[in-house]
Write a protein that holds these residues in place. Structure first.
Motif, PDB file in Angstrom:
ATOM      1  N   HIS A 143       7.667   8.967  17.855  1.00 25.50           N
ATOM      2  CA  HIS A 143       8.707   9.535  18.717  1.00 25.50           C
ATOM      3  C   HIS A 143       8.070  10.340  19.848  1.00 25.50           C
ATOM      4  O   HIS A 143       8.486  10.236  21.002  1.00 25.50           O
ATOM      5  CB  HIS A 143       9.658  10.406  17.896  1.00 25.50           C
ATOM      6  CG  HIS A 143      10.731  11.053  18.723  1.00 25.50           C
ATOM      7  ND1 HIS A 143      11.663  10.315  19.419  1.00 25.50           N
ATOM      8  CD2 HIS A 143      11.003  12.359  19.004  1.00 25.50           C
ATOM      9  CE1 HIS A 143      12.467  11.143  20.076  1.00 25.50           C
ATOM     10  NE2 HIS A 143      12.086  12.380  19.842  1.00 25.50           N
ATOM     11  N   ASN A 146       6.818   7.865  22.363  1.00 25.47           N
ATOM     12  CA  ASN A 146       7.911   7.227  23.115  1.00 25.47           C
ATOM     13  C   ASN A 146       8.525   8.194  24.128  1.00 25.47           C
ATOM     14  O   ASN A 146       8.878   7.789  25.241  1.00 25.47           O
ATOM     15  CB  ASN A 146       8.996   6.711  22.154  1.00 25.47           C
ATOM     16  CG  ASN A 146       8.532   5.475  21.402  1.00 25.47           C
ATOM     17  OD1 ASN A 146       7.678   4.724  21.883  1.00 25.47           O
ATOM     18  ND2 ASN A 146       9.089   5.254  20.225  1.00 25.47           N
ATOM     19  N   TRP A 162       9.222   1.584  18.626  1.00 28.86           N
ATOM     20  CA  TRP A 162       9.094   1.501  17.162  1.00 28.86           C
ATOM     21  C   TRP A 162       8.394   0.248  16.683  1.00 28.86           C
ATOM     22  O   TRP A 162       8.373  -0.036  15.493  1.00 28.86           O
ATOM     23  CB  TRP A 162      10.458   1.670  16.454  1.00 28.86           C
ATOM     24  CG  TRP A 162      11.045   2.992  16.780  1.00 28.86           C
ATOM     25  CD1 TRP A 162      12.071   3.229  17.668  1.00 28.86           C
ATOM     26  CD2 TRP A 162      10.618   4.278  16.309  1.00 28.86           C
ATOM     27  NE1 TRP A 162      12.300   4.588  17.768  1.00 28.86           N
ATOM     28  CE2 TRP A 162      11.434   5.245  16.942  1.00 28.86           C
ATOM     29  CE3 TRP A 162       9.628   4.703  15.421  1.00 28.86           C
ATOM     30  CZ2 TRP A 162      11.287   6.611  16.711  1.00 28.86           C
ATOM     31  CZ3 TRP A 162       9.477   6.068  15.188  1.00 28.86           C
ATOM     32  CH2 TRP A 162      10.305   6.996  15.825  1.00 28.86           C
ATOM     33  N   ILE A 186      14.565   6.715  10.239  1.00 27.06           N
ATOM     34  CA  ILE A 186      14.333   7.450  11.492  1.00 27.06           C
ATOM     35  C   ILE A 186      15.640   8.140  11.876  1.00 27.06           C
ATOM     36  O   ILE A 186      16.663   7.479  12.042  1.00 27.06           O
ATOM     37  CB  ILE A 186      13.870   6.489  12.604  1.00 27.06           C
ATOM     38  CG1 ILE A 186      12.543   5.853  12.168  1.00 27.06           C
ATOM     39  CG2 ILE A 186      13.727   7.225  13.931  1.00 27.06           C
ATOM     40  CD1 ILE A 186      12.064   4.738  13.035  1.00 27.06           C
ATOM     41  N   LEU A 190      16.647  11.527  16.918  1.00 26.42           N
ATOM     42  CA  LEU A 190      15.489  11.122  17.727  1.00 26.42           C
ATOM     43  C   LEU A 190      15.898  10.035  18.722  1.00 26.42           C
ATOM     44  O   LEU A 190      15.479  10.045  19.881  1.00 26.42           O
ATOM     45  CB  LEU A 190      14.349  10.609  16.836  1.00 26.42           C
ATOM     46  CG  LEU A 190      13.794  11.566  15.776  1.00 26.42           C
ATOM     47  CD1 LEU A 190      12.517  10.987  15.164  1.00 26.42           C
ATOM     48  CD2 LEU A 190      13.525  12.950  16.340  1.00 26.42           C
ATOM     49  N   HIS A 191      16.719   9.090  18.253  1.00 29.01           N
ATOM     50  CA  HIS A 191      17.181   8.027  19.155  1.00 29.01           C
ATOM     51  C   HIS A 191      18.012   8.624  20.300  1.00 29.01           C
ATOM     52  O   HIS A 191      17.904   8.193  21.443  1.00 29.01           O
ATOM     53  CB  HIS A 191      18.027   7.002  18.392  1.00 29.01           C
ATOM     54  CG  HIS A 191      17.277   6.313  17.283  1.00 29.01           C
ATOM     55  ND1 HIS A 191      15.927   6.051  17.364  1.00 29.01           N
ATOM     56  CD2 HIS A 191      17.685   5.840  16.077  1.00 29.01           C
ATOM     57  CE1 HIS A 191      15.547   5.437  16.244  1.00 29.01           C
ATOM     58  NE2 HIS A 191      16.584   5.302  15.455  1.00 29.01           N
ATOM     59  N   PHE A 194      15.717  10.272  22.806  1.00 33.35           N
ATOM     60  CA  PHE A 194      15.022   9.235  23.571  1.00 33.35           C
ATOM     61  C   PHE A 194      15.960   8.626  24.620  1.00 33.35           C
ATOM     62  O   PHE A 194      15.606   8.499  25.798  1.00 33.35           O
ATOM     63  CB  PHE A 194      14.501   8.165  22.604  1.00 33.35           C
ATOM     64  CG  PHE A 194      13.829   6.998  23.262  1.00 33.35           C
ATOM     65  CD1 PHE A 194      12.636   7.154  23.951  1.00 33.35           C
ATOM     66  CD2 PHE A 194      14.390   5.722  23.190  1.00 33.35           C
ATOM     67  CE1 PHE A 194      12.002   6.063  24.555  1.00 33.35           C
ATOM     68  CE2 PHE A 194      13.768   4.631  23.784  1.00 33.35           C
ATOM     69  CZ  PHE A 194      12.572   4.802  24.467  1.00 33.35           C
TER      70      PHE A 194
END
Ligand code: ZN
Ligand code: ZN
Length: 281
Positions: A143, A146, A162, A186, A190-191, A194
């Motif tokens: 993460h 990214n 990922w 996950i 976090l998504h 992002f």
């Protein structure tokens, strides 16, 4: 849906096993109905700069309409890149020996982009940096990488979020399973973080065909969850592009299967951006 563009393709100039000649690509892209595409060979450190220069020379030889010149960079550490810039060599175990919180960097500069006529930059997280093969540490580390790409001013497309190199992990830690058994390990937060960064910074996120959707080492359940993740990114305003990540001598990508998977997930042609950068919006 029909896939009509591809912004992540390797040529024989790439430092890895990639093998395609540019005339082959141009001919076979046309046969497959890929109308717009670009080549993106690997740059991990400045040691691969001669590959990119060779790629550029060959590109200029065969330049045609809707054929573009890009590059794929890896997330590295400032420390390793400085060592190499000073003429040294990175130790083979630099990834394991780095600090988890080491400053991250890419080997590409604005000067390189101008000098080599690089139209767009694809950036990828390719390996763990400074963490053991342990889920929480790896998730945190991937993460972080990214997010670094999502915030980097020179990056246009975040490649294969990922993706995890199955050979690398099987060699180093065969009993370890990353997030393939269950991608929901996950955290959604976090998504979300992002997606916000990508939207705010006008980056594109890649739907990677060879390394993700059609990766023979990844279980079907994971692929289904990954497609749901892409749909979630889309619903948060993230713009998506297609990248075959072709490394073969022939441009033999099974676009039909990828199209069917995207159809089933609810991703259609209108969701795909057919250019490799949002910078000039
Ligand atoms: Zn990659
Ligand atoms: Zn690639």
């Amino acid at each position: 849906m029909k896939i009509r563009s591809d912004w992540h393709i390797h040529t024989h100039n790439s430092c890895d096993e990639a093998a395609m000649l540019i005339p082959t690509l141009i001919r076979q892209a046309k046969e497959k109905g890929i109308e717009k595409f670009g080549i993106t060979d690997h740059l991990h450190t400045i040691n691969e700069m001669p590959d990119i220069e060779a790629s550029r020379r060959e590109y200029l030889e065969y330049q045609t309409e809707n054929f573009h010149f890009g590059i794929e960079v890896s997330v590295m550490t400032t420390q390793v890149l400085e060592l190499i810039a000073q003429g040294g060599q990175a130790p083979a175990d630099w990834r394991e020996k780095s600090d988890e919180n080491a400053a991250l960097a890419i080997a590409l500069t604005k000067e390189d982009i101008d000098r080599l006529g690089i139209e767009y930059v694809v950036g990828g997280t390719h390996w763990p940096i400074g963490v053991p093969f342990e889920n929480q540490a790896l998730i945190r580390n991937y993460h972080r990488q990214n997010m670094f790409l999502a915030n980097h001013p020179l990056i246009d497309i975040v490649a294969h979020p990922w993706w995890f190199h199955s050979g690398y992990w099987k060699e180093n830690c065969p009993q370890y399973q990353p997030w393939f058994e269950d991608f929901s390990v996950i955290p959604k937060s976090l998504h979300n973080e992002f997606a916000s960064a990508v939207v705010e910074n006008k980056k594109l996120v890649e739907i990677n065909i060879s390394a993700m959707l059609l990766n023979p080492h990844y279980p079907e359940k994971f692929k289904k969850q990954y497609l749901e993740y892409l749909v979630e990114l889309k619903s948060q305003g993230v713009k998506l592009t297609i990248g075959s990540d072709c490394h073969n001598a022939d441009y033999n990508i099974d676009f039909n299967t990828a199209e069917r998977m995207l159809d089933e997930a609810g991703i259609n042609e209108n969701d795909i951006v057919d250019r490799p950068t949002l910078r000039r919006d």
